[in-house]
Write a protein that holds these residues in place. Structure first.
Motif, PDB file in Angstrom:
ATOM      1  N   UNK A  53      17.315   2.541 -18.389  1.00 52.88           N
ATOM      2  CA  UNK A  53      17.639   3.769 -17.662  1.00 52.88           C
ATOM      3  C   UNK A  53      17.086   3.713 -16.247  1.00 52.88           C
ATOM      4  N   UNK A  54      17.847   4.249 -15.326  1.00 54.51           N
ATOM      5  CA  UNK A  54      17.454   4.259 -13.919  1.00 54.51           C
ATOM      6  C   UNK A  54      16.516   5.430 -13.646  1.00 54.51           C
ATOM      7  N   UNK A  55      15.430   5.142 -12.926  1.00 50.46           N
ATOM      8  CA  UNK A  55      14.497   6.189 -12.526  1.00 50.46           C
ATOM      9  C   UNK A  55      14.844   6.755 -11.149  1.00 50.46           C
ATOM     10  N   UNK A  56      15.526   5.942 -10.347  1.00 50.15           N
ATOM     11  CA  UNK A  56      15.882   6.379  -8.997  1.00 50.15           C
ATOM     12  C   UNK A  56      17.104   5.591  -8.555  1.00 50.15           C
TER      13      UNK A  56
ATOM     14  N   UNK B  36      27.284  -0.345  -1.180  1.00 47.23           N
ATOM     15  CA  UNK B  36      27.017  -0.593  -2.592  1.00 47.23           C
ATOM     16  C   UNK B  36      25.913   0.350  -3.062  1.00 47.23           C
ATOM     17  N   UNK B  37      25.740   0.385  -4.374  1.00 47.89           N
ATOM     18  CA  UNK B  37      24.679   1.183  -4.973  1.00 47.89           C
ATOM     19  C   UNK B  37      23.590   0.272  -5.518  1.00 47.89           C
ATOM     20  N   UNK B  38      22.393   0.846  -5.658  1.00 51.92           N
ATOM     21  CA  UNK B  38      21.307   0.112  -6.303  1.00 51.92           C
ATOM     22  C   UNK B  38      20.439   1.090  -7.082  1.00 51.92           C
ATOM     23  N   UNK B  39      19.774   0.554  -8.096  1.00 55.46           N
ATOM     24  CA  UNK B  39      18.971   1.390  -8.980  1.00 55.46           C
ATOM     25  C   UNK B  39      17.579   0.788  -9.170  1.00 55.46           C
ATOM     26  N   UNK B  40      16.605   1.664  -9.352  1.00 54.91           N
ATOM     27  CA  UNK B  40      15.251   1.236  -9.666  1.00 54.91           C
ATOM     28  C   UNK B  40      14.988   1.517 -11.147  1.00 54.91           C
ATOM     29  N   UNK B  41      14.579   0.490 -11.858  1.00 53.22           N
ATOM     30  CA  UNK B  41      14.378   0.576 -13.303  1.00 53.22           C
ATOM     31  C   UNK B  41      12.966   0.103 -13.621  1.00 53.22           C
ATOM     32  N   UNK B  42      12.250   0.875 -14.415  1.00 52.72           N
ATOM     33  CA  UNK B  42      10.924   0.466 -14.872  1.00 52.72           C
ATOM     34  C   UNK B  42      11.096  -0.464 -16.064  1.00 52.72           C
ATOM     35  N   UNK B  43      10.581  -1.683 -15.933  1.00 55.83           N
ATOM     36  CA  UNK B  43      10.738  -2.683 -16.993  1.00 55.83           C
ATOM     37  C   UNK B  43       9.497  -2.756 -17.857  1.00 55.83           C
ATOM     38  N   UNK B  44       9.725  -2.919 -19.143  1.00 52.20           N
ATOM     39  CA  UNK B  44       8.650  -3.214 -20.093  1.00 52.20           C
ATOM     40  C   UNK B  44       8.979  -4.536 -20.748  1.00 52.20           C
ATOM     41  N   UNK B  45       7.982  -5.372 -20.901  1.00 49.43           N
ATOM     42  CA  UNK B  45       8.218  -6.741 -21.348  1.00 49.43           C
ATOM     43  C   UNK B  45       9.007  -6.802 -22.651  1.00 49.43           C
TER      44      UNK B  45
ATOM     45  N   UNK C 277      17.720  -3.138  -8.810  1.00 49.60           N
ATOM     46  CA  UNK C 277      18.920  -3.822  -9.285  1.00 49.60           C
ATOM     47  C   UNK C 277      20.141  -3.349  -8.481  1.00 49.60           C
ATOM     48  N   UNK C 278      20.577  -4.130  -7.475  1.00 48.36           N
ATOM     49  CA  UNK C 278      21.818  -3.782  -6.768  1.00 48.36           C
ATOM     50  C   UNK C 278      23.016  -4.003  -7.694  1.00 48.36           C
ATOM     51  N   UNK C 279      23.972  -3.116  -7.619  1.00 48.23           N
ATOM     52  CA  UNK C 279      25.172  -3.258  -8.438  1.00 48.23           C
ATOM     53  C   UNK C 279      25.818  -4.616  -8.203  1.00 48.23           C
ATOM     54  N   UNK C 280      26.261  -5.228  -9.303  1.00 53.92           N
ATOM     55  CA  UNK C 280      27.010  -6.487  -9.319  1.00 53.92           C
ATOM     56  C   UNK C 280      26.143  -7.729  -9.101  1.00 53.92           C
TER      57      UNK C 280
ATOM     58  N   UNK D 182       0.820  -1.206   0.000  1.00 53.81           N
ATOM     59  CA  UNK D 182       0.000   0.000   0.000  1.00 53.81           C
ATOM     60  C   UNK D 182       0.859   1.262   0.000  1.00 53.81           C
ATOM     61  N   UNK D 183       2.088   1.143   0.487  1.00 51.69           N
ATOM     62  CA  UNK D 183       2.953   2.312   0.576  1.00 51.69           C
ATOM     63  C   UNK D 183       3.470   2.706  -0.800  1.00 51.69           C
ATOM     64  N   UNK D 184       3.853   3.986  -0.909  1.00 54.32           N
ATOM     65  CA  UNK D 184       4.376   4.491  -2.180  1.00 54.32           C
ATOM     66  C   UNK D 184       5.880   4.339  -2.291  1.00 54.32           C
ATOM     67  N   UNK D 185       6.536   3.824  -1.224  1.00 55.75           N
ATOM     68  CA  UNK D 185       7.991   3.686  -1.234  1.00 55.75           C
ATOM     69  C   UNK D 185       8.433   2.789  -2.380  1.00 55.75           C
ATOM     70  N   UNK D 186       9.596   3.111  -2.940  1.00 55.48           N
ATOM     71  CA  UNK D 186      10.104   2.325  -4.060  1.00 55.48           C
ATOM     72  C   UNK D 186      10.208   0.849  -3.687  1.00 55.48           C
ATOM     73  N   UNK D 187      10.757   0.573  -2.510  1.00 47.31           N
ATOM     74  CA  UNK D 187      10.995  -0.821  -2.134  1.00 47.31           C
ATOM     75  C   UNK D 187       9.719  -1.609  -1.919  1.00 47.31           C
ATOM     76  N   UNK D 188       8.610  -0.923  -1.623  1.00 47.45           N
ATOM     77  CA  UNK D 188       7.359  -1.634  -1.347  1.00 47.45           C
ATOM     78  C   UNK D 188       6.732  -2.217  -2.602  1.00 47.45           C
ATOM     79  N   UNK D 189       7.108  -1.737  -3.774  1.00 45.87           N
ATOM     80  CA  UNK D 189       6.500  -2.189  -5.026  1.00 45.87           C
ATOM     81  C   UNK D 189       7.585  -2.419  -6.073  1.00 45.87           C
ATOM     82  N   UNK D 190       8.433  -3.392  -5.798  1.00 38.17           N
ATOM     83  CA  UNK D 190       9.537  -3.671  -6.715  1.00 38.17           C
ATOM     84  C   UNK D 190       9.967  -5.117  -6.586  1.00 38.17           C
TER      85      UNK D 190
END
Length: 268
Positions: free
Chosen positions: A151-154, A253-262, A139-142, A100-108
């Motif tokens: 492309x990374x959105x966040x 480490x770094x991590x990125x959020x990417x919107x995927x399209x099939x 996507x965590x690096x490595x 229900x939360x809008x946080x990136x991690x809650x819906x990924x």
């Protein structure tokens, strides 16, 4: 007189052993936890060595040891368990979450198992589409290479530090605590490392109060048995980044959020 670095710095400390010891001096390498009233250094095994300041004869700051891929995966596993989604599903080594939360991690979806591959992403996209959600990939690096052109959105930097040991209470499983300016959760990585994570820090209006609350939450985590702390910081969040530095957190480490399209992943 020695000039001590910030707490959390990886150091090597040479100090005098008890009178009559052979050899008379020895070294300890690890992360600096305290310098007063005693010097406390946590080694890579988690053990804490205590030395009287007067016995320290040499000090050297070290660069952080290279982070192993297994350590990144373990920390991400603990972080995923900290605030689980309202619904979760495992798919070919990926953990899919929606909440229900809008946080990136809650819906990924995050690739936590060694078996996770990009070939599962079309099915991940379909899962999120069935729930009328954007299919975000964390996507965590490595851990996994994104598709060419993705492309990374966040972006986030995951920072870590040792936490001060304390009178440990007997706790198992996830435990959480909510504060006025932050919240924390204690969870275990697969290798047995117990982590305390800090989230949703509000330091904009009163950084001093936020720092004190974060220190209190880290101490609470230590009482729950945590030996390491972590804090995700968004690339554009300069306020939390400054607070993290003041608290002695260092990059992991770094991590990125990417919107995927099939269609972007059908050929991988």
């Amino acid at each position: 007189m020695l000039s001590w670095p910030a707490l959390g710095t990886r150091v090597t400390v040479r100090y005098r052993r008890a009178k009559g010891s052979v050899p008379p001096l020895t070294d300890v390498v690890g992360h600096l936890l305290a310098v007063d009233p005693v010097v406390r250094v946590q080694t890579k095994t988690g053990a804490v060595v205590e030395v009287a300041p007067a016995d320290v004869v040499a000090l050297r700051s070290l660069t952080d040891a290279p982070v192993r891929t297994s350590a990144i995966r373990g920390l991400e596993y603990a972080a995923a368990a900290a605030w689980p989604g309202a619904e979760e599903s495992w798919l070919d080594g990926w953990l899919l979450r929606r909440g229900k939360e809008s946080a990136w991690s809650a819906n990924s979806a995050v690739p936590l198992d060694l078996s996770a591959q990009r070939s599962a992403i079309p099915a991940i996209v379909a899962w999120y589409q069935r729930h009328d959600l954007t299919p975000w990939l964390l996507i965590p690096d490595r851990l996994l290479a994104p598709a060419p052109g993705a492309t990374s959105e966040h972006g986030e930097q995951v920072l870590v530090r040792p936490v001060r040991d304390a009178d440990v209470s007997a706790t198992t499983g996830r435990c959480t605590r909510l504060g006025e300016l932050a919240r924390a959760a204690v969870t275990d990585a697969p290798d047995g490392t117990r982590w305390v994570g800090l989230f949703e820090i509000d330091a904009a209006d009163d950084p001093g109060a936020a720092r004190r609350e974060c220190e209190s939450l880290l101490a609470w985590g230590a009482r729950c048995g945590a030996t390491r702390g972590y804090l995700p910081v968004g690339d554009d969040d300069t306020v939390t980044a400054a607070l993290a530095e003041a608290l002695g957190f260092r990059p992991h480490h770094r991590r990125r959020y990417i919107a995927a399209r099939s269609g972007d992943w059908d050929s991988v």
